[in-house]
Design an enzyme around this catalytic site. Structure first.
Site, PDB file in Angstrom:
ATOM      1  N   HIS A  78       0.843  -1.203   0.000  1.00  0.00           N
ATOM      2  CA  HIS A  78       0.000   0.000   0.000  1.00  0.00           C
ATOM      3  C   HIS A  78       0.878   1.252   0.000  1.00  0.00           C
ATOM      4  O   HIS A  78       2.057   1.191   0.348  1.00  0.00           O
ATOM      5  CB  HIS A  78      -0.918   0.036   1.228  1.00  0.00           C
ATOM      6  CG  HIS A  78      -2.151  -0.805   1.081  1.00  0.00           C
ATOM      7  ND1 HIS A  78      -2.166  -2.143   1.392  1.00  0.00           N
ATOM      8  CD2 HIS A  78      -3.396  -0.494   0.644  1.00  0.00           C
ATOM      9  CE1 HIS A  78      -3.378  -2.630   1.154  1.00  0.00           C
ATOM     10  NE2 HIS A  78      -4.150  -1.653   0.695  1.00  0.00           N
ATOM     11  N   LYS A 136      -0.691   4.849   4.595  1.00  0.00           N
ATOM     12  CA  LYS A 136      -1.607   3.929   5.278  1.00  0.00           C
ATOM     13  C   LYS A 136      -1.163   3.718   6.717  1.00  0.00           C
ATOM     14  O   LYS A 136       0.021   3.506   6.983  1.00  0.00           O
ATOM     15  CB  LYS A 136      -1.672   2.592   4.523  1.00  0.00           C
ATOM     16  CG  LYS A 136      -2.705   1.642   5.105  1.00  0.00           C
ATOM     17  CD  LYS A 136      -3.021   0.497   4.163  1.00  0.00           C
ATOM     18  CE  LYS A 136      -3.966  -0.504   4.791  1.00  0.00           C
ATOM     19  NZ  LYS A 136      -5.277   0.070   5.123  1.00  0.00           N
TER      20      LYS A 136
HETATM   21  P1  NAD Z   1      -7.561   9.320   5.184  1.00  0.00           P
HETATM   22  O1  NAD Z   1      -6.669   9.536   6.369  1.00  0.00           O
HETATM   23  O2  NAD Z   1      -7.233   9.994   3.900  1.00  0.00           O
HETATM   24  O3  NAD Z   1      -9.068   9.748   5.566  1.00  0.00           O
HETATM   25  C1  NAD Z   1      -9.665   9.495   6.810  1.00  0.00           C
HETATM   26  C2  NAD Z   1     -10.495  10.716   7.137  1.00  0.00           C
HETATM   27  O4  NAD Z   1     -11.269  10.453   8.324  1.00  0.00           O
HETATM   28  C3  NAD Z   1      -9.624  11.957   7.427  1.00  0.00           C
HETATM   29  O5  NAD Z   1     -10.047  13.040   6.611  1.00  0.00           O
HETATM   30  C4  NAD Z   1      -9.878  12.213   8.911  1.00  0.00           C
HETATM   31  O6  NAD Z   1      -9.853  13.598   9.234  1.00  0.00           O
HETATM   32  C5  NAD Z   1     -11.286  11.652   9.064  1.00  0.00           C
HETATM   33  N1  NAD Z   1     -11.644  11.413  10.470  1.00  0.00           N
HETATM   34  C6  NAD Z   1     -10.851  11.004  11.486  1.00  0.00           C
HETATM   35  N2  NAD Z   1     -11.548  10.985  12.642  1.00  0.00           N
HETATM   36  C7  NAD Z   1     -12.798  11.405  12.337  1.00  0.00           C
HETATM   37  C8  NAD Z   1     -13.983  11.609  13.114  1.00  0.00           C
HETATM   38  N3  NAD Z   1     -14.003  11.393  14.439  1.00  0.00           N
HETATM   39  N4  NAD Z   1     -15.103  12.017  12.481  1.00  0.00           N
HETATM   40  C9  NAD Z   1     -15.098  12.258  11.143  1.00  0.00           C
HETATM   41  N5  NAD Z   1     -14.002  12.103  10.357  1.00  0.00           N
HETATM   42  C10 NAD Z   1     -12.871  11.673  10.952  1.00  0.00           C
HETATM   43  O7  NAD Z   1      -7.642   7.736   4.998  1.00  0.00           O
HETATM   44  P2  NAD Z   1      -8.264   6.913   3.771  1.00  0.00           P
HETATM   45  O8  NAD Z   1      -7.189   6.458   2.870  1.00  0.00           O
HETATM   46  O9  NAD Z   1      -9.432   7.647   3.215  1.00  0.00           O
HETATM   47  O10 NAD Z   1      -8.767   5.616   4.549  1.00  0.00           O
HETATM   48  C11 NAD Z   1      -9.695   5.699   5.616  1.00  0.00           C
HETATM   49  C12 NAD Z   1      -9.923   4.300   6.182  1.00  0.00           C
HETATM   50  O11 NAD Z   1     -10.527   3.472   5.165  1.00  0.00           O
HETATM   51  C13 NAD Z   1      -8.643   3.576   6.586  1.00  0.00           C
HETATM   52  O12 NAD Z   1      -8.915   2.775   7.717  1.00  0.00           O
HETATM   53  C14 NAD Z   1      -8.330   2.708   5.374  1.00  0.00           C
HETATM   54  O13 NAD Z   1      -7.543   1.586   5.681  1.00  0.00           O
HETATM   55  C15 NAD Z   1      -9.716   2.313   4.960  1.00  0.00           C
HETATM   56  N6  NAD Z   1      -9.866   1.888   3.564  1.00  0.00           N
HETATM   57  C16 NAD Z   1     -10.717   0.846   3.334  1.00  0.00           C
HETATM   58  C17 NAD Z   1     -10.966   0.430   2.046  1.00  0.00           C
HETATM   59  C18 NAD Z   1     -11.967  -0.678   1.824  1.00  0.00           C
HETATM   60  O14 NAD Z   1     -12.260  -1.056   0.666  1.00  0.00           O
HETATM   61  N7  NAD Z   1     -12.568  -1.191   2.900  1.00  0.00           N
HETATM   62  C19 NAD Z   1     -10.354   1.071   0.959  1.00  0.00           C
HETATM   63  C20 NAD Z   1      -9.488   2.136   1.220  1.00  0.00           C
HETATM   64  C21 NAD Z   1      -9.265   2.552   2.530  1.00  0.00           C
END
Ligand code: NAD
Length: 279
Positions: free
Chosen positions: A156, A160
């Protein structure tokens, strides 16, 4: 129109999700939630992703937003603590949950289990069609390739936070299921120093990080004189975002309980067939 709320709206996935909601028939964005202190709070969700205004300002008040989402769902791609807090709020408000956040600890998992007694909850480490097919193939390969050594490698992008990825853990679990093992007893997450020969039956799960890799997962099955590699490469996050929005549309109105992405994709039967009869 099914009301959806995107949580983590200004994150990498959140922005893709806002766009995916606007591209999906039958759903509408009623709120976009971010954590307190995020600079984008108050900005229109459409403007945030370069679209015309959606009349939805980014907010940090999920409790208030849930009042506008009766009969709908939140789509949560945030962080484990945020997911845990959202679970209690959704259960109280009667709003379903689609959770993509990975790296969930025991307390967040327990909160989701409690929420599932009141509302429909779908948690998926990966929302792509390809990965969900891969899980069935990996389980079948592990079942058929008796005595082979099995390992999982994932790659990744460097930002991440959790390792190994939720998808890698699901893939390792599929291998363990195929062989009738428990992943908790078979998994090896690191090797360094004089670790000695590999134990038969162990399943190594290793993570590489770097650059802008969206997500790559390979299950290796090593046998005498041959090996099988089953690989999935995601080249765009839009596949996850569209899968999650599709899951939200599917989940809305379902009875309380736990659901799986394979139900949404109509793979539950196929995955079972791929995996063969239960041993
Ligand atoms: P990122 O850090 O870019 O985005 C996460 C967002 O959540 C940030 O903008 C952060 O400010 C926000 N956040 C944190 N605490 C919060 C709260 N209390 N209330 C509201 N918003 C809040 O990360 P990302 O790459 O977008 O990934 C997010 C999550 O999704 C990670 O856990 C990642 O591993 C997961 N993910 C899952 C998949 C899937 O298919 N299941 C795919 C990609 C990413």
């Amino acid at each position: 129109m099914i009301p959806l709320i995107v949580c983590g709206a200004s994150g990498r996935m959140g922005r893709m999700l806002i766009q995916a909601v606007t591209e999906t028939p039958g759903v509408r964005l009623v709120a976009a939630i971010e954590r307190p202190g995020t600079p984008e709070l108050g900005r229109d969700a459409g403007a945030l992703v370069g679209l015309p205004a959606l009349d939805v300002a980014l907010s940090d008040d999920l409790g208030a937003a849930l009042q506008r989402a009766a009969g709908g769902c939140i789509i949560d791609f945030t962080a484990p603590a945020a997911t845990e807090a959202a679970a209690a709020l959704c259960a109280r408000a009667g709003v379903g949950m689609v959770v993509g956040t990975t790296g969930l600890g025991d307390s967040a998992k327990a909160a989701l289990q409690r929420a599932a007694e009141a509302v429909p909850v779908l948690v998926a480490a990966n929302f792509s069609l390809g990965v969900n097919v891969l899980l069935g193939l990996a389980e079948q390969a592990a079942r058929l390739l008796e005595g082979f050594d099995m390992e999982v490698v994932e790659i990744h992008h460097g930002k991440k936070r959790d390792a190994p990825s939720g998808t890698a853990l699901r893939l390792a679990e599929a291998l363990a299921d195929g062989r009738g093992q428990k992943l908790s007893e078979a998994a090896v997450y690191a090797r360094q120093g004089d670790v000695g020969p590999r134990t038969p039956g162990e399943i190594g799960v290793m993570a590489l990080r770097g650059g802008d890799v969206v997500g790559e997962h390979t299950a290796f099955l090593f046998g005498p004189g041959e090996r099988v590699e089953l690989t999935h490469r995601a080249t765009s996050r839009t596949t996850f975002a569209h899968g999650a929005v599709r899951a939200g549309r599917w989940l809305a109105g379902k009875p309380a309980g736990r659901y799986d992405m394979r139900d949404v994709l109509g793979l539950a039967g196929d995955a079972g067939r791929l995996a063969g009869p239960a041993r």
